[in-house]
Design an enzyme around this catalytic site. Structure first.
Site, short mmCIF file in Angstrom:
data_model
loop_
_atom_site.label_atom_id
_atom_site.label_comp_id
_atom_site.label_asym_id
_atom_site.label_seq_id
_atom_site.Cartn_x
_atom_site.Cartn_y
_atom_site.Cartn_z
N GLU A 148 0.84 -1.20 0.00
CA GLU A 148 0.00 0.00 0.00
C GLU A 148 0.88 1.25 0.00
O GLU A 148 1.54 1.55 0.98
CB GLU A 148 -0.89 -0.03 1.25
CG GLU A 148 -1.67 1.23 1.51
CD GLU A 148 -2.73 1.48 0.48
OE1 GLU A 148 -2.42 2.18 -0.50
OE2 GLU A 148 -3.85 0.98 0.65
N GLU A 157 -7.05 2.46 15.02
CA GLU A 157 -6.95 1.39 16.03
C GLU A 157 -6.42 0.11 15.39
O GLU A 157 -5.57 -0.59 15.97
CB GLU A 157 -8.32 1.15 16.68
CG GLU A 157 -8.79 2.28 17.61
CD GLU A 157 -9.33 3.51 16.89
OE1 GLU A 157 -9.48 3.47 15.65
OE2 GLU A 157 -9.59 4.52 17.55
#
Lengths: 398, 377
Positions: free
Chosen positions: A244, A385
């Site tokens: 990514e 998170e």
């Protein structure tokens, strides 16, 4: 070790900047400047201009049909494109689907899809999340059942960025409920024009339409549009996680937003002085600018590692956390700079459909909507998170 | 020391709670704020009947003699439903300016009309260059015989589109940003030379730009002594800070309830996400942020009418700083904990977040009041 750009590299940056200045259509540039939502046609028009030039996939090597930029050129091209006012691209094709096809696709798939990704002739979106499968992606239920040489897809995908601008979706679907839940996931390429596909807009609290929910009702997808084998979906999704690189784009977006913030600070007044001379605000700006320098340097390090074919791995999560924090903070400061003029809100202005004059300084009308929109940056594409869970597990072995 | 509400205050609270429960479900509010006017005339009349519009005013001018504690009680409940009627603009800002700056004659004429629901006010105190500095007034009021002629523009005037009368700050003397030389004037919305460009605000409320183009008003439009309006304006805004603090506390309470319910029921990884410690601690911090804000809103309600202006300033600024911190944290984290659904226009959380954010953009933000608190402490 150094991170300077050579004269040739800087000349290259100038070349890209000149191309953008000359070829970015004035109507699109104006909308981007003013923060107005682009239409599908406008998004695609600019992507095709870059695609025709061969610069849609700045990160691709020559052997794969990309421009074959050096590390420095990749960084500078991205930066020059954004700093000269170009819109954010819908780059799932070049950043995700393309690399996956190159790594896992058949020759036939590569031949069918890659050229149109490189020219932006076909725009892609990514179908991952579902209402019950957000952070817990492996929980996804959208099913694909084999019927002869076709899969029949039923279910829904949600939070799909720019699906309304796209032709095709790179989707994770469930082909088996028997195995461990990660093992029953398969990658399909879905034609969004196929019968049974419905795309519904999701309007966010800033008034914009970026996200969508798609419904699949007996949508038939040829087996030839499956990437890898049945059950390879999770492996492919993890491959993408490590590759990514799209977060680096936000380094340049941040730089552009910082420039805008400084323009606002130079014009806004506080007690007769420029906001740019207000010690409290200047300190906040400095704090942000320092953060951005750290993320820029980190982005360059990651780009260098990726270009040397070292897996990026968990560092991609660090990048996402920090670059998005800076993005959010910059938008928060722009809104704060607006003071009372952060309050007026007419949706028509955001969508470019208003027939009234804006009431405050031009540069302020989108500051609140952009602030609200920016809050999604720590949710979409793996929440903060989840990124920290990944780091705890993969970088620290906890 | 007594932090309990009186019996009457409890009854008032119950009646506001009932009103909000009956009329301000999220769907009801959405429909209401999407109308052209953005609020309900019927509900405004209901406020008058229930005595809420006359509540903070003295009995001898037609009010019910309520204290800032009653205002706190009403606005905290309003905050839970994001009530959209122009209560703050008419009662707290406009009414407050009448109380703190108006002559006895002006109060006796206007306050009964406000209390009956027949007169809506709006206070124009910000200008394009002013940011949060109330003394940064460029609008001019020039003497013309016994009259005054007002020229200038007031920015982001809350409640402007439906106000019948404006109260505006204008300079009758002094230099730019001097506190001296600022006067408050009453101006009819339909007076010649007044124009209003109304618009919705981010939080679904209404505001407007009020242009004064050679508006002639009589000497009876001047509130108090010429050039001495700043004190009344500053006091009014401090009262407004106390009132909106209570509204913010109500909004935070609703948002925390909604978020807690969500993390208890939303399941990921085979369990409610509220089982994850990182989210538990976040939710605890949101709970604390609300408790701190509530404490400060109560303090403000009890101290805002202190006779010592410095004590009043300290109470208002300290409260606004707390609201800035708490509202920002609760608002942002409520969205984060909800994830994607929190970002959508059709879910309530974002609308609370927007109102909280706009309260922070009103009457001075956290930074502004931290500096002011430092200066007066």
């Amino acid at each position: 070790m150094h991170m300077n750009f050579s004269a040739d590299e800087l000349a290259f940056e100038q070349k890209v900047a000149a191309f953008v200045s000359e070829n970015l259509p004035a109507d699109i540039k104006d909308k981007v400047d003013r923060g107005i939502e682009l239409t599908r046609e406008e998004v695609r028009r600019w992507m095709e201009i870059l695609g025709q030039k061969g610069w849609a996939a700045t990160n691709w090597d020559k052997k794969d049909g990309g421009p074959g930029f050096t590390i420095a050129e990749k960084f500078l091209a991205e930066d020059a494109i954004f700093m000269n006012g170009a819109p954010k691209m819908v780059h799932f094709g070049t950043r995700m689907v393309g690399p996956v096809l190159l790594a896992f696709g058949t020759d036939a798939q590569k031949a069918k899809y890659v050229p149109k990704i490189l020219t932006s002739e076909e725009v892609w979106c990514q179908g991952y999340s579902e209402p019950q499968a957000g952070s817990d992606l492996a929980q996804l239920q959208c099913s694909a059942e084999l019927d002869g040489d076709e899969y029949v897809v039923n279910g829904t995908k949600i939070w799909t960025t720019s699906a309304h601008c796209a032709d095709r979706m790179f989707a994770l679907v469930r082909t088996s409920k028997e195995a461990r839940k990660q093992e029953g996931i398969t990658c399909l390429l879905i034609d969004l024009k196929a019968p049974g596909v419905e795309i519904r807009p999701i309007i966010t609290l800033d008034g914009k339409h970026v996200f969508n929910q798609e419904f699949f009702d007996n949508v038939r997808v040829p087996v030839s549009d499956r990437i890898g084998e049945e059950g390879d979906g999770w492996k492919i999704a993890k491959f993408l996680l490590g590759h990514e690189r799209s977060n680096a784009t936000y380094v340049s977006m941040n730089k552009r937003n910082l420039r805008k913030l400084k323009e606002i600070m130079a014009d806004q007044r506080a007690d007769g002085e420029r906001l740019a001379d207000d010690p409290g605000f200047v300190r906040k700006l400095a704090d942000l600018e320092q953060d951005m320098l750290a993320t820029t340097t980190m982005a360059m390090r990651q780009l260098a590692a990726a270009s040397a074919d070292k897996p990026v791995g968990a560092e991609a999560s660090i990048m996402k956390l920090r670059v998005m924090d800076a993005y959010k903070q910059c938008h928060e400061l722009m809104m704060e700079a607006g003071a009372y003029y952060a309050q007026p809100f007419e949706r028509g202005h955001i969508r470019g459909e208003a027939n009234t004059e804006w009431v405050g300084p031009d540069y302020l009308y989108r500051m609140s909507p952009d602030y609200f929109e920016s809050r999604a940056m720590s949710i979409a594409g793996g929440s903060h998170e989840i990124q920290k869970d990944i780091l705890a597990k993969r970088a620290l072995g906890l | 020391m007594d932090f309990e509400l009186s019996e009457d205050q409890v009854l008032l609270q119950e009646s506001v709670t009932r009103f909000v429960a009956d009329n301000y479900s999220f769907e009801q509010r959405r429909k209401l704020v999407d109308t052209d006017q953005g609020y309900s005339d019927k509900q405004w009349s209901q406020f008058a009947e229930l005595g809420w519009l006359g509540m903070p005013f003295a009995e001898d001018v037609g009010g019910y003699g309520g204290t800032p504690v009653e205002t706190m009680v009403v606005l905290e409940e309003f905050g839970k439903g994001l009530v959209a009627e122009p209560y703050i603009s008419t009662i707290v800002l406009g009414g407050g300016a009448l109380v703190h700056g108006g002559t006895a004659a002006q109060q006796q004429e206007l306050i009964p009309q406000v209390a009956e629901g027949n007169l809506k006010l709006a206070l124009g105190f910000a200008e394009r260059q002013s940011r949060y500095n109330l003394a940064d007034v460029q609008t001019k009021a020039e003497k013309s015989g016994v009259d005054y002629v007002l020229s200038g523009m007031k920015s982001v005037v809350f409640g402007a589109p439906t106000a019948n009368k404006f109260i505006v700050s204008a300079r009758t003397g002094g230099a730019a940003r001097d506190e001296g030389g600022i006067s408050l004037f009453l101006v009819d919305a339909d007076a010649s030379g007044v124009s209003v460009r109304g618009y919705p605000t981010v939080d679904g409320m209404r505001a407007g730009e009020v242009t004064l183009d050679g508006v002639k008003v009589g000497a009876d439009a001047l509130m108090g002594a010429e050039g001495e309006g700043f004190g009344a304006l500053e006091t009014t805004i401090d009262y407004a800070i106390a009132a909106t603090a209570a509204e913010a506390v109500g909004a935070m309470s609703a948002l925390n309830d909604m978020t807690l319910e969500y993390i208890k029921t939303r399941e990921q990884f085979g369990q409610p996400i509220g089982k994850f410690q990182v989210l538990q601690h976040r939710m605890v911090d949101m709970f604390i942020a609300h408790e701190e804000a509530k404490s400060m809103a109560m303090m403000a309600a009890m101290r805002i009418d202190d006779e010592d202006p410095n004590e009043r300033r300290k109470a208002a600024s300290a409260t606004k700083v707390q609201i800035a911190k708490s509202a920002r944290f609760v608002g942002q984290q409520a969205i984060q904990l909800h994830g994607g659904i929190g970002m959508t226009d059709e879910y309530a959380a974002g609308h609370y977040f927007k109102r909280l954010t706009m309260i922070d953009r009103s009457y001075g933000d956290g930074d502004y009041h931290l500096a002011r608190f430092g200066a007066v402490s």
